[in-house]
Design an enzyme around this catalytic site. Structure first.
Site, PDB file in Angstrom:
ATOM      1  N   GLU A  40       0.824  -1.212   0.000  1.00 30.03           N
ATOM      2  CA  GLU A  40       0.000   0.000   0.000  1.00 30.03           C
ATOM      3  C   GLU A  40       0.851   1.252   0.000  1.00 30.03           C
ATOM      4  O   GLU A  40       0.529   2.240  -0.676  1.00 30.03           O
ATOM      5  CB  GLU A  40      -0.954  -0.003   1.204  1.00 30.03           C
ATOM      6  CG  GLU A  40      -1.977  -1.130   1.227  1.00 30.03           C
ATOM      7  CD  GLU A  40      -3.045  -0.984   0.158  1.00 30.03           C
ATOM      8  OE1 GLU A  40      -3.063   0.052  -0.548  1.00 30.03           O
ATOM      9  OE2 GLU A  40      -3.870  -1.906   0.015  1.00 30.03           O
ATOM     10  N   ASP A  97      -4.363  -9.687  -8.631  1.00 23.66           N
ATOM     11  CA  ASP A  97      -4.775  -8.776  -9.704  1.00 23.66           C
ATOM     12  C   ASP A  97      -3.650  -7.945 -10.316  1.00 23.66           C
ATOM     13  O   ASP A  97      -3.327  -8.061 -11.502  1.00 23.66           O
ATOM     14  CB  ASP A  97      -5.900  -7.869  -9.214  1.00 23.66           C
ATOM     15  CG  ASP A  97      -5.636  -7.255  -7.841  1.00 23.66           C
ATOM     16  OD1 ASP A  97      -4.530  -7.433  -7.294  1.00 23.66           O
ATOM     17  OD2 ASP A  97      -6.534  -6.587  -7.305  1.00 23.66           O
ATOM     18  N   GLU A 112     -18.527  -6.206  -2.509  1.00 22.97           N
ATOM     19  CA  GLU A 112     -17.146  -6.677  -2.390  1.00 22.97           C
ATOM     20  C   GLU A 112     -16.992  -8.090  -2.939  1.00 22.97           C
ATOM     21  O   GLU A 112     -15.949  -8.453  -3.456  1.00 22.97           O
ATOM     22  CB  GLU A 112     -16.693  -6.646  -0.928  1.00 22.97           C
ATOM     23  CG  GLU A 112     -16.166  -5.315  -0.460  1.00 22.97           C
ATOM     24  CD  GLU A 112     -14.839  -4.929  -1.116  1.00 22.97           C
ATOM     25  OE1 GLU A 112     -13.786  -5.070  -0.475  1.00 22.97           O
ATOM     26  OE2 GLU A 112     -14.856  -4.475  -2.278  1.00 22.97           O
ATOM     27  N   GLU A 146     -12.370   0.380  -9.656  1.00 21.23           N
ATOM     28  CA  GLU A 146     -11.959  -0.516 -10.738  1.00 21.23           C
ATOM     29  C   GLU A 146     -12.973  -0.576 -11.880  1.00 21.23           C
ATOM     30  O   GLU A 146     -12.593  -0.653 -13.061  1.00 21.23           O
ATOM     31  CB  GLU A 146     -11.705  -1.924 -10.193  1.00 21.23           C
ATOM     32  CG  GLU A 146     -10.422  -2.078  -9.420  1.00 21.23           C
ATOM     33  CD  GLU A 146     -10.490  -1.494  -8.020  1.00 21.23           C
ATOM     34  OE1 GLU A 146      -9.429  -1.246  -7.428  1.00 21.23           O
ATOM     35  OE2 GLU A 146     -11.623  -1.285  -7.513  1.00 21.23           O
ATOM     36  N   THR A 206      -1.213   1.150 -10.890  1.00 19.12           N
ATOM     37  CA  THR A 206      -2.417   0.500 -10.384  1.00 19.12           C
ATOM     38  C   THR A 206      -3.244   1.429  -9.508  1.00 19.12           C
ATOM     39  O   THR A 206      -4.419   1.189  -9.283  1.00 19.12           O
ATOM     40  CB  THR A 206      -2.051  -0.776  -9.605  1.00 19.12           C
ATOM     41  OG1 THR A 206      -3.218  -1.563  -9.404  1.00 19.12           O
ATOM     42  CG2 THR A 206      -1.403  -0.446  -8.273  1.00 19.12           C
TER      43      THR A 206
END
Length: 937
Positions: A151, A298, A392, A410, A496
């Site tokens: 993160e 991902d 989710e 996304e 990302t």
């Protein structure tokens, strides 16, 4: 996760020629740039949105951003995030812990850093200049706090680098940031050095967490004891770390990120080319062996492709294409994307999807594979229209699995890239829906609040930094015209977290050798580069309704979904063309599937030995597109068989009849199960009397539990999954189960055994042993029941010695009686039994594939194609493992009987055989099983 923005100078010249992309950096562009030109090629039935409406929606996005950003600055800054329900900042340690979610917070004004380049994209240059001054002046990166390496990299390091990228761009333009002297870059370098100790492992994979002040030093760091990390956590570093090296000329950052990527590539599952979710950072062993494109994996796939775009290294593209081929082969089940097991990729690992996979259609646009991108995006949109937001997690029949929605971006990201690729105004309408839902359901007086439950509309007191970093960026770009943006977005690639990195970095400070290590692990050819920069004429046929024709069957997929499972999702599609039939979904007993085969030019022939032969003649297909679908179906079927042959195989098991008059001398070869008790770990096996279940197929609740309780239940194959049969008899109290083949005349003498597969779900609840007998062997037990009523068997991994009491009894009898008397006694005992050469086990008999290829009740298939140049494996014969399916409403397709239906092994008539022959046969049995034990079968 985020897609790529666009290409650099000269990028357009490379379109349609994948090899040209590898020729030089100036041709390293993103597919988005190449695809923009397709807007003029594609038109759909959607009415074009007026320029005024687009401008209105763009202005609405700006107003929404001001509402969110303004409230953060007013009520939360310098805290990391805004708590929009209570109008205050979230400071770690001052609020109740939320577990791993809080690892993103490091007391470094996270939301402000994450938002820097968004301000410039939205043409808020004055606010950007003020924000940079605040970051340089106020932010401390030396706090004694443990943060997530992943993160912190994508949000903070990426935010600083994105801010630096647009700051130097504005400075070059001469209007703003004239005072700027790489302050953000120096902070990024400082942070990079703080993250480097996490890579101090034998594998090169970073620890998942690090202390900003003390690194990994113990005990001050309060971290460093972890052994596992997620694949995305270790594989989503290369863009930021390489950019930091290219900006600063310090190669250590890019080298560390490359080493981690190299290790993940080396540890992929070689037969499936998939990676798991969680890996041990010290040993490289996969901890979680499920694989998908959602949470935990991902952005690993995303960064492989984007590393090629940004750095121009062919090996990254080759790796991505190898993984992508595996994804489309195993995980993609249009329109769904379902997790599978890396070692058993034909077996679904779960029946639900998480919302993070919504990035994947955008990545497919970058890849140039538009059709599946449209399909998955449309499915997700239908879920959103049902629940207002993307939960989710949701099941394959589109019910809510996890109800939260933390305002993830996304889906908006994929919507933007699909619009860039197609120019289809439909996606503007999708974006409009997103804006309306955010304002209607998530907007609160102090910002935008995450949804705690999409079903009830309840809120959660959180507004994550990625909402400002990504959501507003993609929504604004969706509606903005080129003149609305003060710089050329096509000169940058999105990380990302949607941070902007300039493509010119590909030629700057190339301190790392571009050695191609990919081909050390796998053979690749230029076909892997197909669709990298696609020809728009191929992507979009001269059909103005192309995209709409792909979306139309999915319009009602959510509302009309059937809860029976994914393999029948196509039944819920509305009118319009059906999606192509996948080999894994094929059922030979399904008339609809047979009709589809006929349309594709595929003929199905039932052979006498129970196999099914598939032959394709392209000239017999209804159209050229159907012929292509047929060829793909045949190739998938071949690949399924090939994959099954690579799977780990279990040895055969034994069913030994131990009751009078057999006393363990008759042993039947049995097929194992992939679930239930592992007989190889229970040397004593399971012993009990047998009883037939009612219903005999075992597919519903057992109606004679008093009969099967404490016994080994006999069932007939067919009409439901093997695991379902096991659960039903276990519930009735059975201690084991034997499934008998319903194909008349089938025998282990002539047919290879197969393993009974599970039902794609967790089968840990099944604790009893399950074995499979072919028809002939099963009839031996059934006939014995008719003759002797009470029949006791032993289920084991291999045959056991005969009962010692019987041996002693026979020995005493032989001492007291003459040979004549002994012969008479044997004849009397065996009056109705004649055993002829009972060959229960053949060591050389192959076991058929352990996986359940499809819900089809098919034993095998010979796959032939008349199109030699397209299908080089024309005469390839494959054996498809049987799996019963819960969704079959009718009996399985009737198989042709074998020519010899009589059993050569056992005759239940009154013929009597000499004792010497019987003993010789028994000795052969014993020798055979001694050989089995020797070979560790």
């Amino acid at each position: 996760m985020s897609g790529a923005g666009g290409g650099g100078e000269g990028g357009g010249t490379g379109c349609g020629s994948p090899a040209s992309w590898r020729a030089g950096w100036s041709l390293v562009a993103t597919a988005a740039l190449c695809l923009v030109s397709s807007a003029s090629v594609l038109a759909t039935g959607a009415a074009p949105m007026s320029k005024e409406e687009k401008q209105r929606l763009g202005n609405q996005v700006l107003e929404m951003f001001d509402h969110a950003y303004g409230n953060y600055m007013e009520h939360a800054y310098p805290a990391d995030e805004l708590m929009p329900l209570t109008c205050r900042g979230r400071v770690r340690g001052q609020e109740p812990s939320r577990g791993d979610v809080d690892d993103a917070l490091g007391k470094f004004s996270l939301t402000l850093i994450d938002t820097l380049d968004t301000l410039v994209v939205l043409n808020k240059t004055k606010e950007f200049e003020e924000a940079v001054r605040k970051v340089v002046r106020d932010v401390n990166l030396d706090n004694d706090i443990v943060v997530s390496v992943f993160e912190t990299n994508i949000r903070v390091l990426g935010g600083l680098l994105g801010g630096h990228s647009v700051a130097i761009m504005l400075k070059e333009k001469g209007e703003h940031m004239q005072w700027y002297n790489d302050e953000l870059l120096q902070m990024a370098k400082q942070l990079g050095y703080k993250l480097l100790p996490a890579f101090n492992t034998t594998s090169g994979l970073p620890y998942p967490r690090i202390n900003l002040k003390f690194g990994m030093r113990k005990p001050e760091a309060r971290t460093g004891t972890e052994t596992d990390t997620c694949t995305a956590c270790a594989g989503t570093l290369i863009l930021e770390f390489a950019a930091l090296s290219r900006f600063t000329g310090t190669s250590i950052f890019e080298e560390s990120a490359r080493k981690a990527l190299d290790f993940l590539w080396e540890k992929r599952q070689r037969s499936s080319n998939l990676v798991g979710v969680t890996i041990n950072i010290h040993t490289g062993d996969w901890v979680r062996k499920d694989s998908g494109v959602g949470a935990g994996i991902d952005s690993y796939y995303e960064y492989l492709l984007k590393a090629y775009v940004l750095l121009g290294d062919d090996s990254f593209l080759e790796r991505f294409n190898t993984h992508y081929d595996a994804i489309m082969r195993y995980i993609s089940q249009p329109p769904l994307l379902l997790d599978v097991h890396i070692h058993k990729p034909m077996l679904n690992a779960r029946t639900w999807m998480d919302s993070l996979l919504a990035f994947f259609p955008g990545l497919q646009v970058l890849k140039g594979d538009i059709r599946p991108a449209i399909e998955t995006h449309e499915m997700l949109y239908q879920v959103i229209k049902k629940h207002n937001f993307l939960p989710e997690a949701f099941t394959t029949d589109f019910r809510v699995h996890w109800a939260q929605h933390p305002l993830r971006p996304e889906f908006a990201e994929s919507t933007y890239f699909l619009y860039k690729a197609t120019g289809d105004p439909y996606y503007l309408e999708v974006g409009k829906t997103l804006i309306e839902n955010l304002n209607k359901y998530a907007r609160v007086p102090c910002g935008f609040a995450a949804m705690k439950d999409v079903r009830t509309g309840s809120h959660e007191d959180r507004m994550d930094s990625f909402f400002l970093a990504e959501m507003f960026k993609y929504l604004y770009l969706l509606f903005a015209d080129k003149e609305d943006i003060i710089f050329d977005i096509e000169d940058y690639i999105f990380t990302t977290e949607a941070h902007l990195l300039p493509l010119w970095l590909s030629t700057t400070n190339q301190t790392v050798s571009k050695k191609n290590t990919t081909t050390e692990y796998t053979e690749l050819d230029d076909s892997n580069f197909d669709w990298t920069c696609p020809n728009t004429q191929i992507l979009f046929p001269n059909d103005p309704m192309y995209a709409q024709s792909i979306r139309e069957p999915l319009k009602n997929v959510v509302d009309k979904s059937c809860p029976r499972g994914v393999v029948r999702v196509e039944e819920s599609f509305g009118s319009g063309p059906k999606p192509p039939l996948r080999a894994r979904d094929f059922m030979a007993s399904n008339p609809e599937h047979l009709e589809i085969l006929k349309k594709m030019g595929v003929s199905l022939i039932h052979l006498k030995d129970g196999r099914v032969q598939l032959v394709q003649h392209a000239i017999q297909a209804a159209s050229s597109l159907d012929a292509e679908d047929g060829l793909r179906f045949m190739q998938e079927m071949i690949e399924l068989s090939s994959q099954q042959q690579k799977e780990q195989q279990l040895p055969p098991r034994a069913v030994q009849i131990v009751s009078h008059p057999f006393f363990g001398r008759v042993v039947l070869t049995a097929g194992p199960a992939q679930f239930g008790m592992d007989l190889s770990k229970h040397k004593s096996g399971t012993r009990g009397f047998v009883a037939s279940s009612k219903p005999y197929n075992g597919c519903s609740e057992i109606t004679n539990p008093e009969v099967v309780m404490g016994k080994i239940a006999l069932m007939q194959r067919g009409q439901c999954m093997f695991a379902e049969k096991a659960r039903n008899i276990q519930k009735a109290g059975a201690i084991g189960g034997i499934v008998i083949d319903d194909n008349e005349g089938s025998s282990s003498d002539t047919a290879p055994l197969f393993q009974m597969a599970g039902d794609g779900k967790n089968t840990d609840d099944i604790t009893i042993p399950m074995l499979f007998l072919f028809n002939k062997e099963g009839n031996i037990i059934l006939d014995a029941i008719k003759e002797y009523e009470e029949v006791e068997v032993l289920l084991s991994d291999k045959a056991k010695d005969r009962d010692l009491e019987v041996d002693n009894m026979e020995q005493k009898s032989s001492e007291n009686d003459s040979e004549n008397q002994k012969s008479e006694k044997t004849t009397a005992d065996s009056q109705d039994l004649s055993v002829v050469n009972q060959e229960s086990v053949e060591e050389s008999s192959p076991i058929s594939q352990p996986e359940s290829v499809s819900p089809a009740d098919v034993d095998s298939a010979s796959i032939l194609s008349s199109k030699e140049d397209s299908c080089p494996t024309e005469n390839h014969e494959t054996t498809i493992h049987d799996s019963e399916c819960t969704e079959l409403d009718n009996q399985p397709q009737e198989q042709s009987k074998t020519e010899e239906e009589s059993s050569p092994n056992v005759s239940w008539d009154n013929k009597v055989q000499p004792m010497e022959s019987i003993l010789a046969d028994w000795n052969e049995d014993i020798e055979a099983f001694e050989m089995m034990e020797k070979d560790e079968l």
